[in-house]
Scaffold this active site. Sequence first.
Site, PDB file in Angstrom:
ATOM      1  N   ASN A   8       0.877  -1.177   0.000  1.00  0.00           N
ATOM      2  CA  ASN A   8       0.000   0.000   0.000  1.00  0.00           C
ATOM      3  C   ASN A   8       0.909   1.221   0.000  1.00  0.00           C
ATOM      4  OD1 ASN A   8      -1.772   2.064   0.468  1.00  0.00           O
ATOM      5  ND2 ASN A   8      -2.386   1.415   2.522  1.00  0.00           N
ATOM      6  N   LYS A  10       0.152   4.224  -0.371  1.00  0.00           N
ATOM      7  CA  LYS A  10      -0.509   5.435   0.149  1.00  0.00           C
ATOM      8  C   LYS A  10      -0.274   6.585  -0.820  1.00  0.00           C
ATOM      9  CE  LYS A  10      -0.240   3.383   4.684  1.00  0.00           C
ATOM     10  NZ  LYS A  10      -0.172   3.516   6.133  1.00  0.00           N
ATOM     11  N   HIS A  92      -9.535   1.176   4.973  1.00  0.00           N
ATOM     12  CA  HIS A  92      -8.258   1.386   5.668  1.00  0.00           C
ATOM     13  C   HIS A  92      -8.468   2.384   6.804  1.00  0.00           C
ATOM     14  CE1 HIS A  92      -4.152   2.669   6.453  1.00  0.00           C
ATOM     15  NE2 HIS A  92      -3.773   1.547   5.881  1.00  0.00           N
ATOM     16  N   GLU A  94      -6.874   4.871   7.755  1.00  0.00           N
ATOM     17  CA  GLU A  94      -6.702   6.283   7.392  1.00  0.00           C
ATOM     18  C   GLU A  94      -7.957   6.818   6.715  1.00  0.00           C
ATOM     19  OE1 GLU A  94      -2.995   5.697   5.330  1.00  0.00           O
ATOM     20  OE2 GLU A  94      -2.062   5.245   7.259  1.00  0.00           O
ATOM     21  N   GLU A 164      -5.237  -4.564  10.799  1.00  0.00           N
ATOM     22  CA  GLU A 164      -4.230  -3.519  10.995  1.00  0.00           C
ATOM     23  C   GLU A 164      -4.527  -2.757  12.282  1.00  0.00           C
ATOM     24  OE1 GLU A 164      -2.232  -2.403   6.974  1.00  0.00           O
ATOM     25  OE2 GLU A 164      -3.895  -1.050   7.339  1.00  0.00           O
ATOM     26  N   GLY A 170       2.577   2.773  10.785  1.00  0.00           N
ATOM     27  CA  GLY A 170       3.524   3.868  10.587  1.00  0.00           C
ATOM     28  C   GLY A 170       4.210   4.319  11.865  1.00  0.00           C
ATOM     29  N   SER A 209       3.623  -1.753  10.496  1.00  0.00           N
ATOM     30  CA  SER A 209       5.080  -1.810  10.690  1.00  0.00           C
ATOM     31  C   SER A 209       5.675  -3.184  10.361  1.00  0.00           C
ATOM     32  CB  SER A 209       5.458  -1.360  12.109  1.00  0.00           C
ATOM     33  OG  SER A 209       5.022  -0.027  12.319  1.00  0.00           O
TER      34      SER A 209
HETATM   35  P1  13P Z   1       3.148   0.702   7.750  1.00  0.00           P
HETATM   36  O1  13P Z   1       3.629  -0.608   7.170  1.00  0.00           O
HETATM   37  O2  13P Z   1       3.888   1.887   7.236  1.00  0.00           O
HETATM   38  O3  13P Z   1       3.043   0.641   9.236  1.00  0.00           O
HETATM   39  O4  13P Z   1       1.639   0.893   7.199  1.00  0.00           O
HETATM   40  C1  13P Z   1       0.745  -0.132   7.357  1.00  0.00           C
HETATM   41  C2  13P Z   1      -0.453   0.170   6.532  1.00  0.00           C
HETATM   42  O5  13P Z   1      -1.215   1.059   6.840  1.00  0.00           O
HETATM   43  C3  13P Z   1      -0.669  -0.629   5.321  1.00  0.00           C
HETATM   44  O6  13P Z   1      -1.963  -0.446   4.823  1.00  0.00           O
END
Ligand code: 13P
Length: 246
Positions: A8, A10, A92, A94, A164, A170, A209
């Site tokens: 992903n 983003k 997701h 976010e 997640e 992140g 992560s």
């Molecule tokens: P990270 O791997 O940067 O923690 O992000 C996870 C994520 O949100 C994948 O959709």
Amino acid sequence: MNKLMIANWKMNNVVLDCVRFMEDFVPKFSAKREAWIAPQALHFNLVRSMGEPKDVKAGVQNISDQLFGAYTGETSPKTLRAMGGHFAIIGHSERRQYFGETSKSCALKNRTCLREGIVAVYCVGETLAERDAGQTLSIIHDQLLQGLNDVHGVNPENLVVAYEPVWAIGTGRTATPAQAQEVHAFIRKVLSEKYPGVGDKMRILYGGSVKPDNVEELLSQKDIDGGLVGGASLKAKDFLALCGDK
Ligand code: 13P
């Protein structure tokens, strides 16, 4: 079932970054695990065409629950399918946090995607406050039942669930393999009850992560079938390692 790693990206990468990534990644990718990539929608077709020789599938990070019409700014699952798109990430954290998505609105998207032949990668996860309050499993339960409400015709090929934990995204803070496994086993149970005969075979990915140095331990857990990866999916070398290609 084959392990599945989804990148992903983003809202990262300019077009040249995408080209360089695919030039570095594709020739070395051995398909030990499946690799799917969700770039920004504008880069979807580039990633799809460059990934095609090795069956690296491309998808999007968000999708409309409508097929056509006056929905400014949206991406239609029908159009995605016609362009060779394989999957859409739905719900997701976010999108839940910044764009007001709810499990209920995700149910519409999950339904539409499955109907249109797009694989739904449905995301669930608790916040730190919810975990600290001991509510993790009940939050996940609600997100699953609401987000999959009236979602029928599923099979292990067209529905993937991603766990997640919001506090691990992140932040560099990964759920321990045991913490992740506990929730994955719970998700497996809920899916098996909801979809008898098929739910127990669906892939459940862990995200938060995931990195080359923790991926193998996570993937060795019984109910972890792959990863949904943000930061560590941006470099071809790291994503290759996550796919088992050192
Ligand atoms: P990270 O791997 O940067 O923690 O992000 C996870 C994520 O949100 C994948 O959709």
